[in-house]
Design an enzyme around this catalytic site. Structure first.
Site, PDB file in Angstrom:
ATOM      1  N   LYS A  39      76.577   9.445 100.121  1.00 17.22           N
ATOM      2  CA  LYS A  39      77.407   9.355 101.322  1.00 17.22           C
ATOM      3  C   LYS A  39      77.415  10.666 102.095  1.00 17.22           C
ATOM      4  O   LYS A  39      77.422  11.751 101.501  1.00 17.22           O
ATOM      5  CB  LYS A  39      78.860   8.988 100.939  1.00 17.22           C
ATOM      6  CG  LYS A  39      79.003   7.678 100.217  1.00 17.22           C
ATOM      7  CD  LYS A  39      80.447   7.415  99.808  1.00 17.22           C
ATOM      8  CE  LYS A  39      81.335   7.120 100.983  1.00 17.22           C
ATOM      9  NZ  LYS A  39      82.705   6.733 100.555  1.00 17.22           N
ATOM     10  N   GLY A  98      79.500   3.911 107.967  1.00 16.07           N
ATOM     11  CA  GLY A  98      78.325   3.446 107.249  1.00 16.07           C
ATOM     12  C   GLY A  98      77.072   4.269 107.486  1.00 16.07           C
ATOM     13  O   GLY A  98      76.060   4.059 106.824  1.00 16.07           O
ATOM     14  N   HIS A 134      88.725  -3.450  99.666  1.00 11.83           N
ATOM     15  CA  HIS A 134      89.057  -2.245 100.423  1.00 11.83           C
ATOM     16  C   HIS A 134      90.553  -2.328 100.736  1.00 11.83           C
ATOM     17  O   HIS A 134      90.981  -3.133 101.556  1.00 11.83           O
ATOM     18  CB  HIS A 134      88.240  -2.190 101.711  1.00 11.83           C
ATOM     19  CG  HIS A 134      88.429  -0.928 102.498  1.00 11.83           C
ATOM     20  ND1 HIS A 134      87.381  -0.244 103.065  1.00 11.83           N
ATOM     21  CD2 HIS A 134      89.538  -0.217 102.813  1.00 11.83           C
ATOM     22  CE1 HIS A 134      87.843   0.821 103.708  1.00 11.83           C
ATOM     23  NE2 HIS A 134      89.154   0.849 103.565  1.00 11.83           N
ATOM     24  N   LYS A 151      85.382  -2.873 109.951  1.00 13.27           N
ATOM     25  CA  LYS A 151      86.381  -3.893 109.649  1.00 13.27           C
ATOM     26  C   LYS A 151      86.385  -4.994 110.704  1.00 13.27           C
ATOM     27  O   LYS A 151      86.256  -4.716 111.895  1.00 13.27           O
ATOM     28  CB  LYS A 151      87.763  -3.248 109.553  1.00 13.27           C
ATOM     29  CG  LYS A 151      87.864  -2.197 108.445  1.00 13.27           C
ATOM     30  CD  LYS A 151      89.130  -1.368 108.558  1.00 13.27           C
ATOM     31  CE  LYS A 151      89.134  -0.251 107.545  1.00 13.27           C
ATOM     32  NZ  LYS A 151      90.291   0.665 107.715  1.00 13.27           N
ATOM     33  N   GLU A 204      88.851   7.800 101.190  1.00 15.42           N
ATOM     34  CA  GLU A 204      89.081   8.711 102.308  1.00 15.42           C
ATOM     35  C   GLU A 204      90.509   8.563 102.805  1.00 15.42           C
ATOM     36  O   GLU A 204      91.226   7.637 102.426  1.00 15.42           O
ATOM     37  CB  GLU A 204      88.104   8.449 103.448  1.00 15.42           C
ATOM     38  CG  GLU A 204      88.264   7.101 104.122  1.00 15.42           C
ATOM     39  CD  GLU A 204      87.284   6.900 105.267  1.00 15.42           C
ATOM     40  OE1 GLU A 204      86.668   7.885 105.710  1.00 15.42           O
ATOM     41  OE2 GLU A 204      87.148   5.752 105.727  1.00 15.42           O
ATOM     42  N   ARG A 217      95.396   9.528 111.317  1.00 11.67           N
ATOM     43  CA  ARG A 217      95.664   9.017 112.664  1.00 11.67           C
ATOM     44  C   ARG A 217      96.269   7.625 112.558  1.00 11.67           C
ATOM     45  O   ARG A 217      96.405   7.071 111.467  1.00 11.67           O
ATOM     46  CB  ARG A 217      94.359   8.934 113.459  1.00 11.67           C
ATOM     47  CG  ARG A 217      93.283   8.098 112.747  1.00 11.67           C
ATOM     48  CD  ARG A 217      92.102   7.798 113.619  1.00 11.67           C
ATOM     49  NE  ARG A 217      90.980   7.256 112.886  1.00 11.67           N
ATOM     50  CZ  ARG A 217      90.855   5.995 112.478  1.00 11.67           C
ATOM     51  NH1 ARG A 217      91.828   5.130 112.721  1.00 11.67           N
ATOM     52  NH2 ARG A 217      89.784   5.588 111.824  1.00 11.67           N
ATOM     53  N   ARG A 270      90.096  -8.937 114.760  1.00 16.36           N
ATOM     54  CA  ARG A 270      89.583  -8.067 115.811  1.00 16.36           C
ATOM     55  C   ARG A 270      88.648  -8.891 116.703  1.00 16.36           C
ATOM     56  O   ARG A 270      87.622  -9.389 116.236  1.00 16.36           O
ATOM     57  CB  ARG A 270      88.821  -6.882 115.219  1.00 16.36           C
ATOM     58  CG  ARG A 270      89.655  -5.977 114.340  1.00 16.36           C
ATOM     59  CD  ARG A 270      88.908  -4.689 114.055  1.00 16.36           C
ATOM     60  NE  ARG A 270      89.604  -3.861 113.089  1.00 16.36           N
ATOM     61  CZ  ARG A 270      89.318  -2.578 112.850  1.00 16.36           C
ATOM     62  NH1 ARG A 270      88.338  -1.999 113.530  1.00 16.36           N
ATOM     63  NH2 ARG A 270      89.990  -1.888 111.945  1.00 16.36           N
TER      64      ARG A 270
END
Length: 447
Positions: free
Chosen positions: A158, A165, A208, A237, A287, A291, A337
């Site tokens: 990563k 990604g 997740h 997402k 992570e 925000r 979304r």
């Protein structure tokens, strides 16, 4: 309390922030690119200032232009929303140096959590469980081979900077590792200007799960439960829900307590989200987002707490209005979304909105800056709306969501509404047995 807040963002999140400010009696300043001169938040704000051409680099990422707009307008605070400059520690410092309040965390915490290697090291020191992996950056292919041998295959390389990604490669055997390592470094360098990479154990079918936290300057810390963000395409997402179908009350209380304790030790200030992979009853830190999250309305629906309002109050130095004991999780919420994209190919479909009819009814919320006659510009992210539905149970929520999607009309551009309509009727999703690779497997079967 602030008298005037400059909103350093665009689209639905800029409108969301404007609404919270107006309900608090705070005047707003909208900064915008030339492409957004007719945007809804620009039309509604008390003042509007053009800060550059359509390119985000020369407008929404133009720090001197944004700070100048704040000084010219007399704004005493800047809200960065999400994306753009929201996790830019240098921006937060510059804002503070100009005597303006940055509505967000301390710059040092943005900086620490923005570096994935340092974030993982910090998480470990705070007692947050992490995925087994390298202690820091992998500087050579030999380092990668040695680390992989230690933790076992498959492994994930990563990028230390960035996300989405990019700079992320899976190696399932030693023969694949060297190529994965070199490709991840090259992608990271191209995308983020930093080729530093690290390694984690690759989990095959995790969920997740993210924990929403809020911390004020008076030593108060609360968590607002979890969101399940496992439905992803190319690490982006697509749909979120809360509570997660995978967690029980014991796990929820345990991980919420761990995160709250960690944030208190860190001295964190403001709103943040700590993200985990969850598999076989175990949580592994990946992570922290320092925000406001795109999916924050899901949490607002089940807690009744206005997260943006609290974010502004905290930045103004006020204590939070709720303690952990005051927070009650009620019912179930799901967010879809809605993107201006072809629902099959996912190609962006900017263009003029000819019709717009959002769904309504009890416990149906649409966060969108669309209106009939508005032209969706090709210059930015394709997210155009968030449909959020609440129900007393998950099943009731699903039925309401199905009805709301049937009502949602967006004419003139293709959207991902049909994808969501198919998705929520799939038995695997209805049963809540999905994982982070589930959506891509679902889409592959439909091709």
């Amino acid at each position: 309390m602030f008298e005037k807040v400059l909103i350093a963002n665009r689209g639905e999140i800029a409108l969301r922030i404007h609404r919270a400010c107006r309900e608090m009696g705070i005047r707003t300043v909208a900064v915008h690119s030339q492409a957004d001169e007719n945007a809804m938040h620009v039309r509604l704000a008390d003042e509007a200032i053009c800060i550059g051409p359509p390119s985000a680099t020369h407008s929404y990422l133009n720090i001197p232009a944004i700070v100048s707009a704040a000084e010219i307008s007399g704004a005493d605070a800047i809200h960065p929303g999400y994306g753009f400059l929201s996790e830019n520690a240098n921006f937060a410092e510059i804002v503070g140096d100009h005597g303006i309040t940055f509505i967000g965390p301390k710059p040092e915490h943005i900086r620490v959590m923005g570096d994935k290697i340092e974030a993982k090291r910090t998480a470990r020191s705070l007692g947050i469980p992490c995925v087994p992996g390298s202690e820091g950056e992998l500087t050579t292919a030999a380092d990668a081979l040695a680390t992989a041998k230690k933790i076992g295959y498959p492994v994930l390389i990563k990028a230390a900077s960035g996300g989405g990604g990019r700079g992320m490669k899976v190696a399932r055997s030693e023969s694949e590792l060297e190529q994965a390592y070199s490709t991840a470094r090259a992608e990271a360098k191209a995308a983020f200007g930093d080729d530093a990479v690290y390694m984690e154990k690759y989990l095959d079918k995790p969920r997740h799960i993210e924990i929403q936290v809020m911390c004020d300057s008076h030593g108060n810390v609360v968590h607002l439960g979890e969101r399940d963000c496992s439905l992803q395409r190319r690490h982006q997402k697509v749909l979120e829900e809360s509570p997660s179908p995978a967690l029980n009350d014991r796990d929820r209380t345990k991980i919420g307590g761990i995160v709250s304790d960690a944030m208190k030790k860190l001295g964190y200030l403001g709103v943040g989200t700590v993200e985990f992979l969850y598999e076989d009853g175990e949580f592994y830190f990946i992570e922290m987002n320092t925000r406001l999250q795109v999916e924050h309305p899901v949490t607002e629906m089940i807690t009744g707490i206005d997260i943006v309002r609290e974010q502004i109050r905290i930045a103004a130095g006020l204590p939070m209005e709720n303690s952990q004991q005051d927070i009650v999780f009620q019912g179930h919420a799901i967010e879809c979304r809605i993107n201006a994209e072809d629902p099959v190919t996912f190609s962006p479909t900017p263009g003029k909105i000819t019709e717009y009819h959002p769904p309504g009814g009890l416990n149906v919320r649409v966060d969108s800056a669309l209106y009939a006659g508005y032209s969706v510009p090709p210059n930015y992210d394709s997210l155009i709306a968030k449909l959020v539905v609440h129900g007393k149970t998950r099943n009731a929520c699903l039925m309401r969501l199905r009805r709301a999607l049937e009502e949602f009309v967006v004419g003139g551009v293709s959207t991902t509404i049909p994808l969501h309509a198919r998705l929520i009727q799939n038995p695997g999703f209805i049963d809540g047995v999905y994982h982070i690779h589930w959506l891509e497997e679902f889409l592959a079967k439909k091709e």
